[in-house]
Write a protein that holds these residues in place. Structure first.
Motif, short mmCIF file in Angstrom:
data_model
loop_
_atom_site.label_atom_id
_atom_site.label_comp_id
_atom_site.label_asym_id
_atom_site.label_seq_id
_atom_site.Cartn_x
_atom_site.Cartn_y
_atom_site.Cartn_z
N PRO A 52 39.15 -18.78 -49.26
CA PRO A 52 38.52 -20.24 -49.18
C PRO A 52 37.22 -20.34 -48.36
CG PRO A 52 41.03 -20.17 -49.00
CD PRO A 52 40.58 -18.84 -48.85
N ASN A 53 36.33 -20.90 -49.16
CA ASN A 53 34.94 -21.14 -48.36
C ASN A 53 34.22 -19.84 -47.98
OD1 ASN A 53 35.46 -23.83 -48.90
ND2 ASN A 53 36.13 -24.33 -47.02
N VAL A 54 34.78 -18.71 -48.36
CA VAL A 54 33.95 -17.37 -48.05
C VAL A 54 33.68 -16.67 -49.36
CG1 VAL A 54 34.07 -15.22 -46.87
CG2 VAL A 54 35.27 -17.35 -45.74
N PHE A 55 32.33 -16.64 -49.81
CA PHE A 55 31.69 -15.95 -50.78
C PHE A 55 31.21 -14.54 -50.53
CE2 PHE A 55 32.31 -20.40 -51.21
CZ PHE A 55 32.80 -20.50 -52.27
N CYS A 56 31.09 -13.86 -51.56
CA CYS A 56 30.09 -12.80 -51.28
C CYS A 56 29.30 -12.37 -52.56
CB CYS A 56 31.04 -11.19 -50.94
SG CYS A 56 31.88 -10.82 -52.43
N ALA A 57 27.97 -11.86 -52.59
CA ALA A 57 27.33 -11.46 -53.66
C ALA A 57 26.78 -10.05 -53.25
CB ALA A 57 26.22 -12.35 -53.91
N VAL A 58 27.28 -8.93 -53.56
CA VAL A 58 27.12 -7.53 -53.15
C VAL A 58 27.18 -6.68 -54.30
CG1 VAL A 58 27.76 -8.10 -50.75
CG2 VAL A 58 29.33 -7.11 -52.48
N ARG A 59 26.95 -5.23 -53.98
CA ARG A 59 27.17 -4.16 -54.82
C ARG A 59 26.08 -4.14 -55.94
NH1 ARG A 59 32.78 -2.73 -57.48
NH2 ARG A 59 31.99 -4.02 -58.98
N MET A 95 27.05 0.89 -53.81
CA MET A 95 27.50 1.73 -54.95
C MET A 95 29.15 1.30 -54.97
SD MET A 95 24.73 2.87 -56.54
CE MET A 95 23.36 3.63 -56.19
N GLY A 96 29.83 1.80 -56.05
CA GLY A 96 31.18 1.29 -56.13
C GLY A 96 31.80 2.02 -57.41
N ASN A 156 25.15 -6.27 -48.83
CA ASN A 156 25.28 -5.40 -49.97
C ASN A 156 25.94 -4.14 -49.50
OD1 ASN A 156 24.66 -4.10 -52.56
ND2 ASN A 156 22.69 -3.26 -51.92
N ALA A 157 25.31 -3.00 -49.19
CA ALA A 157 26.19 -1.70 -48.64
C ALA A 157 26.77 -1.81 -47.61
CB ALA A 157 25.08 -0.46 -48.57
N PHE A 158 26.44 -2.81 -46.61
CA PHE A 158 26.93 -2.93 -45.22
C PHE A 158 28.01 -4.20 -45.16
CE2 PHE A 158 22.48 -1.63 -44.98
CZ PHE A 158 22.49 -0.80 -44.24
N ALA A 159 28.41 -4.61 -46.57
CA ALA A 159 29.30 -5.67 -46.65
C ALA A 159 30.62 -5.39 -46.09
CB ALA A 159 29.47 -6.52 -47.96
N ARG A 160 31.04 -4.18 -46.13
CA ARG A 160 32.51 -3.83 -45.43
C ARG A 160 32.64 -4.03 -43.96
NH1 ARG A 160 35.00 1.19 -48.35
NH2 ARG A 160 36.53 0.55 -47.07
N GLN A 161 31.53 -4.11 -43.45
CA GLN A 161 31.70 -4.41 -42.10
C GLN A 161 32.29 -5.74 -41.84
OE1 GLN A 161 27.53 -3.77 -40.72
NE2 GLN A 161 27.63 -1.56 -40.95
N LEU A 162 32.01 -6.69 -42.58
CA LEU A 162 32.68 -8.03 -42.35
C LEU A 162 33.74 -8.33 -43.52
CD1 LEU A 162 29.62 -10.13 -42.25
CD2 LEU A 162 31.17 -9.50 -40.62
N LEU A 163 33.86 -7.41 -44.59
CA LEU A 163 34.93 -7.68 -45.70
C LEU A 163 35.20 -6.25 -45.96
CD1 LEU A 163 32.94 -10.18 -48.00
CD2 LEU A 163 34.83 -10.57 -46.61
N PRO A 164 36.23 -5.60 -45.37
CA PRO A 164 36.46 -4.24 -45.69
C PRO A 164 37.12 -3.82 -46.64
CG PRO A 164 37.81 -5.25 -43.74
CD PRO A 164 36.78 -6.40 -44.12
N LEU A 196 36.40 -4.50 -49.63
CA LEU A 196 35.55 -4.32 -50.83
C LEU A 196 35.53 -3.16 -51.57
CD1 LEU A 196 32.75 -7.04 -50.24
CD2 LEU A 196 34.66 -7.30 -51.65
N ASP A 197 35.04 -3.01 -52.74
CA ASP A 197 34.82 -1.77 -53.40
C ASP A 197 33.32 -1.36 -53.33
OD1 ASP A 197 34.72 0.66 -54.91
OD2 ASP A 197 34.56 -0.50 -56.75
#
Length: 376
Positions: A348-355, A335-336, A231-239, A241-242
């Motif tokens: 490929p093979n990397v997914f996210c469910a955030v925000r 938020m975003g 969620n809010a910390f996802a940009r640490q791995l996926l920089p 993302l909005d």
């Protein structure tokens, strides 16, 4: 430290799916993945000892949006997006009640309210118009002719002060966020999901047919598919993302004898929120008083917001009462620029469910279902 062959072939064995983040979204995703395919090997990895972020640090609301919040969302993000979110939240709350017994998670369909004061910008005629319009729009979602109803006669009964208008939504309620997370953890454990705590994922790399995860411990983890639910910390791995972090601060009072307050309450387009916690009051929000200061991932509290919350408590909820503040904490929401959750295959093979935009309790069951279909 070296790892044993037993550890290597069990806890740290390669998995079909590794989920980063053991909050509500990660847990519901694991639940649906295993429900749809019991043969999948699934692990959840979290840097905390328990789920933190927002899942166990929120206000425990089971809600889908107040009148002014939904009006604001329709203006900012479009009416269709607003209705899509309301439907997801409403269905999510129904799903929680279907999967878990109310007593297990302290769920109470107590009803909710939005309050307005003399200082509010909303005039009665405009408020009545928007309430009627929303009731028509939401009819197909809730099945009710009047999801929102004027409830001014209840202002005194609920012990509210300096409140001029009150709108009721009988479809809202509250629950115990910690017990919900515990119930989900117990459920996914029983389905065979491995949960690894106190392991922080510092990075990942796609190597041939698998994803290698690098950690702050003495191990690497390997998975066929990676799902990021931080969620809010996802940009640490996926920089890219909005996602913008938004801190929500909370306080709780000592027990108050004969407390008249009962239900969930919203004020100022949802920026303030409070409820009874038995015979105590839980109050949170006010980040719109210091947006810049509250755009952070620091799980701390500040004098600015805590003093504002105490002022609100003394003015509108508990003037004349004697009480102490026994608990204070904060959680971090994601938020975003858009309010709809981000659910997608990033690479490929990397997914996210955030925000989740502060509505993770209600959204997580539906997001979990969507993710399980996406990763099928």
């Amino acid at each position: 430290m070296q790892i044993s062959v037993w550890e290597k072939e069990s806890f740290y064995a390669p998995k079909d799916v590794i989920i980063v983040g053991s909050g509500l979204v990660g847990l519901w995703c694991a639940w649906y993945l295993k429900k749809n395919d019991p043969t999948l090997s699934v692990a959840i990895v979290d840097r905390g000892i328990i789920p933190t972020g927002a899942s166990t640090r929120n206000a425990g609301f089971a809600c889908f949006g107040s009148v002014t919040e939904l009006v604001e969302d329709a203006t900012r993000f479009g009416e269709d997006n607003m209705l899509q979110l309301v439907e997801m939240r409403y269905k999510g709350l129904q799903r929680i009640q279907k999967v878990f017994k109310s007593a297990a998670i302290d769920f109470d369909g107590c009803g909710g309210y939005e309050l307005f004061t003399g200082n509010d910008r909303w005039q009665k005629e405009e408020l009545d118009h928007e309430t009627d319009r929303l009731n028509k729009l939401l009819h197909d979602i809730t099945g009710k002719k009047k999801t929102f109803k004027q409830a001014n006669k209840k202002i005194g009964k609920l012990g509210l002060h300096h409140v001029t208008h009150l709108i009721e939504n009988k479809l809202e309620g509250y629950l115990h966020s910690g017990k919900l997370c515990q119930a989900l953890l117990q459920a996914v454990h029983s389905m065979g999901v491995t949960v690894l705590n106190a392991i922080e994922i510092s990075g990942f790399e796609k190597i041939n047919d698998h994803v290698e995860l690098y950690t702050n411990q003495f191990i690497h983890l390997r998975t066929s598919k990676l799902l990021i639910c931080t969620n809010a910390f996802a940009r640490q791995l996926l920089p890219t993302l909005d996602i913008v972090p938004a801190r929500g601060q909370v306080l709780v009072t000592s027990p108050i004898e004969h407390l008249p307050l009962k239900g969930t309450f919203h004020f100022d387009a949802g920026y303030y929120y409070f409820r009874n916690l038995g015979n105590r009051v839980l109050l949170g929000g006010a980040r719109n008083k210091a947006f810049e200061e509250e755009t952070t991932t620091e799980l701390t509290i500040t004098n600015t917001i805590q003093q504002e919350l105490e002022h609100f408590l003394k003015t509108y909820i508990l003037p004349g009462y004697e009480y102490q503040i026994t608990d204070r904490w904060s959680g971090i929401m994601g938020m975003g620029n858009e309010k709809l959750p981000i659910v997608k295959e990033v690479s490929p093979n990397v997914f996210c469910a955030v925000r989740m935009s502060g509505m993770g309790v209600a959204l997580a069951p539906i997001i979990g279902e969507q993710v399980a279909m996406l990763m099928k």
